[in-house]
Design a protein around this motif. Structure first.
Motif, PDB file in Angstrom:
ATOM      1  N   UNK A   5       0.838  -1.205   0.000  1.00 44.00           N
ATOM      2  CA  UNK A   5       0.000   0.000   0.000  1.00 44.00           C
ATOM      3  C   UNK A   5       0.874   1.256   0.000  1.00 44.00           C
ATOM      4  N   UNK A   6       2.014   1.192   0.714  1.00 40.84           N
ATOM      5  CA  UNK A   6       2.941   2.323   0.713  1.00 40.84           C
ATOM      6  C   UNK A   6       3.554   2.519  -0.677  1.00 40.84           C
ATOM      7  N   UNK A   7       3.948   1.405  -1.296  1.00 44.90           N
ATOM      8  CA  UNK A   7       4.547   1.480  -2.626  1.00 44.90           C
ATOM      9  C   UNK A   7       3.569   2.101  -3.616  1.00 44.90           C
ATOM     10  N   UNK A   9       1.131   4.117  -2.967  1.00 43.43           N
ATOM     11  CA  UNK A   9       0.955   5.534  -2.646  1.00 43.43           C
ATOM     12  C   UNK A   9       2.090   6.369  -3.224  1.00 43.43           C
ATOM     13  N   UNK A  10       3.323   5.890  -3.083  1.00 44.67           N
ATOM     14  CA  UNK A  10       4.472   6.612  -3.648  1.00 44.67           C
ATOM     15  C   UNK A  10       4.390   6.601  -5.169  1.00 44.67           C
ATOM     16  N   UNK A  11       3.935   5.499  -5.760  1.00 41.95           N
ATOM     17  CA  UNK A  11       3.768   5.455  -7.214  1.00 41.95           C
ATOM     18  C   UNK A  11       2.774   6.511  -7.682  1.00 41.95           C
ATOM     19  N   UNK A  12       1.699   6.695  -6.917  1.00 45.61           N
ATOM     20  CA  UNK A  12       0.720   7.728  -7.295  1.00 45.61           C
ATOM     21  C   UNK A  12       1.348   9.119  -7.226  1.00 45.61           C
ATOM     22  N   UNK A  13       2.226   9.345  -6.256  1.00 45.55           N
ATOM     23  CA  UNK A  13       2.924  10.636  -6.191  1.00 45.55           C
ATOM     24  C   UNK A  13       3.896  10.775  -7.359  1.00 45.55           C
ATOM     25  N   UNK A  14       4.618   9.708  -7.686  1.00 47.74           N
ATOM     26  CA  UNK A  14       5.481   9.734  -8.876  1.00 47.74           C
ATOM     27  C   UNK A  14       4.682  10.107 -10.120  1.00 47.74           C
ATOM     28  N   UNK A  15       3.547   9.450 -10.290  1.00 45.19           N
ATOM     29  CA  UNK A  15       2.719   9.696 -11.472  1.00 45.19           C
ATOM     30  C   UNK A  15       2.222  11.142 -11.508  1.00 45.19           C
ATOM     31  N   UNK A  16       1.845  11.678 -10.327  1.00 45.74           N
ATOM     32  CA  UNK A  16       1.363  13.057 -10.278  1.00 45.74           C
ATOM     33  C   UNK A  16       2.474  14.027 -10.667  1.00 45.74           C
ATOM     34  N   UNK A 133       2.175  -8.442  -4.165  1.00 45.74           N
ATOM     35  CA  UNK A 133       1.632  -8.832  -2.875  1.00 45.74           C
ATOM     36  C   UNK A 133       0.272  -8.188  -2.638  1.00 45.74           C
ATOM     37  N   UNK A 134      -0.122  -7.253  -3.497  1.00 45.02           N
ATOM     38  CA  UNK A 134      -1.407  -6.604  -3.305  1.00 45.02           C
ATOM     39  C   UNK A 134      -2.548  -7.438  -3.875  1.00 45.02           C
ATOM     40  N   UNK A 135      -2.246  -8.324  -4.830  1.00 46.66           N
ATOM     41  CA  UNK A 135      -3.305  -9.082  -5.491  1.00 46.66           C
ATOM     42  C   UNK A 135      -3.044 -10.583  -5.414  1.00 46.66           C
ATOM     43  N   UNK A 136      -2.202 -10.979  -4.462  1.00 46.70           N
ATOM     44  CA  UNK A 136      -1.987 -12.391  -4.253  1.00 46.70           C
ATOM     45  C   UNK A 136      -1.126 -13.063  -5.284  1.00 46.70           C
ATOM     46  N   UNK A 137      -0.359 -12.291  -6.045  1.00 47.69           N
ATOM     47  CA  UNK A 137       0.539 -12.893  -7.031  1.00 47.69           C
ATOM     48  C   UNK A 137       0.014 -12.764  -8.438  1.00 47.69           C
TER      49      UNK A 137
END
Length: 302
Positions: A5-7, A9-16, A133-137
């Motif tokens: 979830x942290x990763x 969130x940081x990806x969304x900031x990168x994209x922004x 790990x967010x979608x079980x693989x």
């Protein structure tokens, strides 16, 4: 491993940041993109990316500004304003601090400089841990179509930077850093895009790595070789190019492994060729989902 979830969130900031390089950006806007408070979003970005969001933003703006200046027909003040600097002087100071020269000098001489081209943090973690790990693989990409062709490579040179013991990308980043690509992309005389290379024994130097990053340049190249890099000659050879099917960028680790598995089963003798590892380095292009993963290996005609 970091919480995914942290990763994300940081990806969304990168994209922004990437979508707003030519606009003012505030911490509140980044926090909104991340879905956390401004304080936590700022702390999280620095924790994961090892630099503040605004240091990251400044480096991205300077890189994109340098790319524009390298085209040679833009006024420095116009580029400064386009990338949210208030003055020619402020932009020039920031440019000189980043690249060690004035924007005017860079626009005229166009030497290789360290562009800041960061990786997608989400893609990095997916490849590093080989699963989501967010979608079980993620299921392995199976039975994908592989496009194969043979191309002739002329004698040329390559600007490379060696590691120490690295045998693949992540080991190389640990030894050398992840900013080598940015320098290679800025080489204006490049014959093609930068590549990762696995050097054959005859091209290695004792005490240095098998895996390097580099860019091919003409045999007549006599331009600047950036500090810490070297210029080597690559003989003419034939390369067998393997290109996988397009894939979702989140799945690029699986796409690479699927192509490696397919290449491992491939018998070039059926098509009149054999592997010729001493003829040149095996090369990988930057993984980009829209075109599929691409790798090439030297061969000889039987």
């Amino acid at each position: 491993m970091e919480s995914f979830e942290k990763i994300e969130a940081v990806q969304r900031m990168q994209d922004y940041i990437e979508a707003h390089l030519t606009e003012p950006v505030t911490l509140n806007q980044l926090a909104q993109a991340a879905g956390y408070s401004p304080w936590y979003a700022s702390r999280l970005f620095k924790e994961i990316m090892k630099k503040t969001a605004f240091d990251y933003l400044r480096q991205r703006r300077m890189t994109e500004a340098a790319k524009v200046l390298s085209e040679g027909h833009h006024r420095v003040i116009d580029v400064a304003l386009d990338f949210v600097f208030d003055s020619h002087e402020g932009f020039s100071r920031a440019f000189a601090k980043t690249f060690g020269m004035s924007p005017q000098s860079y626009a005229t001489k166009k030497p290789p400089v360290p562009y800041f081209l960061p990786y997608s943090i989400k893609a990095y973690y997916l490849l590093l841990h080989k699963q989501s790990v967010s979608k079980g693989g993620i299921e392995m990409i199976k039975d994908q179509t592989i496009f194969v062709q043979v191309m002739d490579k002329p004698a040329r040179k390559a600007i490379i930077k060696r590691g120490i013991q690295a045998t693949h990308y992540f080991e190389y980043c640990e030894e050398v850093g992840c900013d080598v690509w940015g320098v290679l992309v800025s080489v204006k005389e490049a014959l093609a895009e930068p590549v990762g290379m696995w050097l054959p024994e005859n091209m290695r130097v004792s005490g240095t790595s098998e895996y390097v990053q580099g860019v091919e340049v003409p045999l007549t190249y006599s331009g600047v070789v950036p500090e810490g890099f070297e210029l080597i000659e690559l003989p003419a050879c034939q390369m067998m190019v393997f290109q996988g099917a397009p894939y979702d960028d989140d799945n690029f680790g699986e796409a690479i492994e699927a192509l490696w598995a397919a290449v491992g089963r491939y018998d070039p003798k059926l098509y009149g060729f054999d592997w010729e590892p001493s003829a040149g380095p095996r090369m990988q292009l930057e993984p980009q989902g829209y075109r599929g993963y691409i790798e090439m290996k030297p061969v000889k005609r039987l």
